[in-house]
Design a protein around this motif. Structure first.
Motif, PDB file in Angstrom:
ATOM      1  N   GLN A  29       0.808  -1.216   0.000  1.00  0.00           N
ATOM      2  CA  GLN A  29       0.000   0.000   0.000  1.00  0.00           C
ATOM      3  C   GLN A  29       0.840   1.264   0.000  1.00  0.00           C
ATOM      4  O   GLN A  29       0.504   2.240  -0.684  1.00  0.00           O
ATOM      5  N   TYR A  30       1.912   1.263   0.752  1.00  0.00           N
ATOM      6  CA  TYR A  30       2.679   2.497   0.941  1.00  0.00           C
ATOM      7  C   TYR A  30       3.966   2.552   0.133  1.00  0.00           C
ATOM      8  O   TYR A  30       4.609   3.605   0.091  1.00  0.00           O
ATOM      9  N   VAL A  31       4.367   1.440  -0.483  1.00  0.00           N
ATOM     10  CA  VAL A  31       5.602   1.449  -1.266  1.00  0.00           C
ATOM     11  C   VAL A  31       5.337   1.035  -2.709  1.00  0.00           C
ATOM     12  O   VAL A  31       5.623   1.795  -3.648  1.00  0.00           O
ATOM     13  N   LEU A  32       4.798  -0.184  -2.898  1.00  0.00           N
ATOM     14  CA  LEU A  32       4.649  -0.694  -4.254  1.00  0.00           C
ATOM     15  C   LEU A  32       3.661   0.125  -5.074  1.00  0.00           C
ATOM     16  O   LEU A  32       3.950   0.489  -6.227  1.00  0.00           O
ATOM     17  N   ARG A  33       2.494   0.402  -4.503  1.00  0.00           N
ATOM     18  CA  ARG A  33       1.492   1.139  -5.276  1.00  0.00           C
ATOM     19  C   ARG A  33       1.941   2.549  -5.641  1.00  0.00           C
ATOM     20  O   ARG A  33       1.802   2.962  -6.798  1.00  0.00           O
ATOM     21  N   PRO A  34       2.471   3.358  -4.720  1.00  0.00           N
ATOM     22  CA  PRO A  34       2.936   4.694  -5.139  1.00  0.00           C
ATOM     23  C   PRO A  34       4.050   4.645  -6.173  1.00  0.00           C
ATOM     24  O   PRO A  34       4.047   5.420  -7.137  1.00  0.00           O
ATOM     25  N   VAL A  35       5.021   3.738  -5.972  1.00  0.00           N
ATOM     26  CA  VAL A  35       6.122   3.661  -6.936  1.00  0.00           C
ATOM     27  C   VAL A  35       5.620   3.168  -8.282  1.00  0.00           C
ATOM     28  O   VAL A  35       6.005   3.701  -9.346  1.00  0.00           O
ATOM     29  N   THR A  36       4.755   2.158  -8.267  1.00  0.00           N
ATOM     30  CA  THR A  36       4.198   1.649  -9.522  1.00  0.00           C
ATOM     31  C   THR A  36       3.378   2.709 -10.234  1.00  0.00           C
ATOM     32  O   THR A  36       3.442   2.841 -11.472  1.00  0.00           O
TER      33      THR A  36
END
Length: 336
Positions: free
Chosen positions: A49-56
């Motif tokens: 939620q806080y790393v993969l989604r924003p970076v993606t």
């Protein structure tokens, strides 16, 4: 001196109800693996939620900006047409004004996603990039490699002179904030304990009687003590770190004689787990077996144990200075 009963009377605890005992035993068996799975799933959800989604999302939007081919209807074409051909590509109408390549439109139409087919050309391109370039089996390893690379560069920067200066300024600013500094200091201690290599290397775990006789504390041998202390003790003396629970990152150092230490059959990691859990997590090889050590064995064993050193009750029982001194070889003058 007070007499100690070598065979104390022990009272067995009342037996548990079979149903309750079976329920508690089942909970005890299933709780460790279930808690481990829950912790890993929760950690993965937080990372996603806080790393993969924003970076993606950032990578996806950047790719959409680079490859998007959105065109209006050419003036030479008739109004109301659903498609037109330009530069060898067929463009499909998306809304009243915009057209996109047909292959992009059909790819998204075949796999619209959980939210359905997007209605805008930019939404269609976002979905197209996700299908074509941002598949999970490609994104997760790539982001993991990028994360390790960024952490490596950040670690090298922090250890450098200028980076360490800026980091110290940042931490000084955080430590001035009333509420945040308490949370930050606690998290920093845990992070340093888990990820920062220990400056003090522990050789083994031992137990010493501290702070008084009969009370045992767990410690870590860090090396030999000062030479003057060893000479005064007339035997090897070691430096022992006595950590605190549940945060073994702090503690104090004592010098203990070798004869006053008990080497424990546990590893350093098991000792740290024991300290962090405040004695709840006991190494398997240190769990008392009821068949080997019946109830009341420890009390009887400690009662029959003779203390290592007992102070004399009266001055008459105190040894003379000549008796207290160790034997020394005779000199020629003594023989004469």
């Amino acid at each position: 001196m007070e007499s100690v009963d070598a065979n104390p009377v022990t009272t067995a605890p009342p037996p548990q109800h079979p149903f309750r005992a079976a329920v508690f035993r089942g909970i005890g068996v299933i709780f460790p693996p279930l808690a481990t799975i829950i912790i890993f799933l929760w950690s993965w959800g937080v990372i996603q939620q806080y790393v993969l989604r924003p970076v993606t999302a950032g990578i996806r939007d950047s790719a959409v900006y680079l490859i998007a081919d959105i065109r209006p209807l050419p003036p030479a074409e008739e109004p109301g047409k659903r498609e037109f051909t330009a530069e060898g590509r067929i463009y499909q109408r998306v809304d009243e004004r915009n057209f996109i390549p047909r292959e992009v439109y059909e790819t998204v139409l075949a796999s619209p996603g959980m939210d359905g087919r997007p209605e805008t050309p930019w939404g269609i391109y976002r979905r197209y990039v996700e299908i074509r370039y941002l598949r999970p089996y490609l994104v997760v390893p790539l982001l993991l490699v990028l994360f390790i690379l960024v952490m490596y560069l950040l670690g090298k920067f922090i250890t450098a002179g200028m980076g360490a200066f800026f980091w110290n300024v940042f931490e000084q600013g955080v430590n001035r904030l009333p509420l945040i500094r308490s949370v930050y200091s606690s998290v920093k201690q845990v992070g340093d304990f888990l990820f920062v290599p220990r400056e003090v290397e522990y050789s083994r775990a031992v137990a010493i009687e501290y702070p008084r006789h009969g009370v045992w504390s767990l410690g870590f041998v860090t090396g030999e003590s000062l030479l003057d202390i060893s000479a005064a003790a007339n035997e090897p003396v070691y430096s022992v770190l006595i950590p605190t629970s549940p945060a073994p990152m702090t503690g104090f150092t004592v010098s203990v004689r070798k004869s006053d230490m008990v080497d424990l059959n546990i590893t350093v990691d098991q000792a740290l787990q024991y300290l962090i859990s405040c004695g709840v997590v006991v190494p398997p090889q240190q769990v008392r077996s009821l068949s080997k050590y019946p109830l009341g064995w420890a009390s009887a064993h400690s009662a029959s144990r003779t203390p290592r050193a007992i102070l004399p009750e009266s001055p008459q029982e105190a040894p003379s200075p000549q008796e207290a001194l160790p034997d020394s070889p005779e000199t020629p003058a003594d023989k004469g």
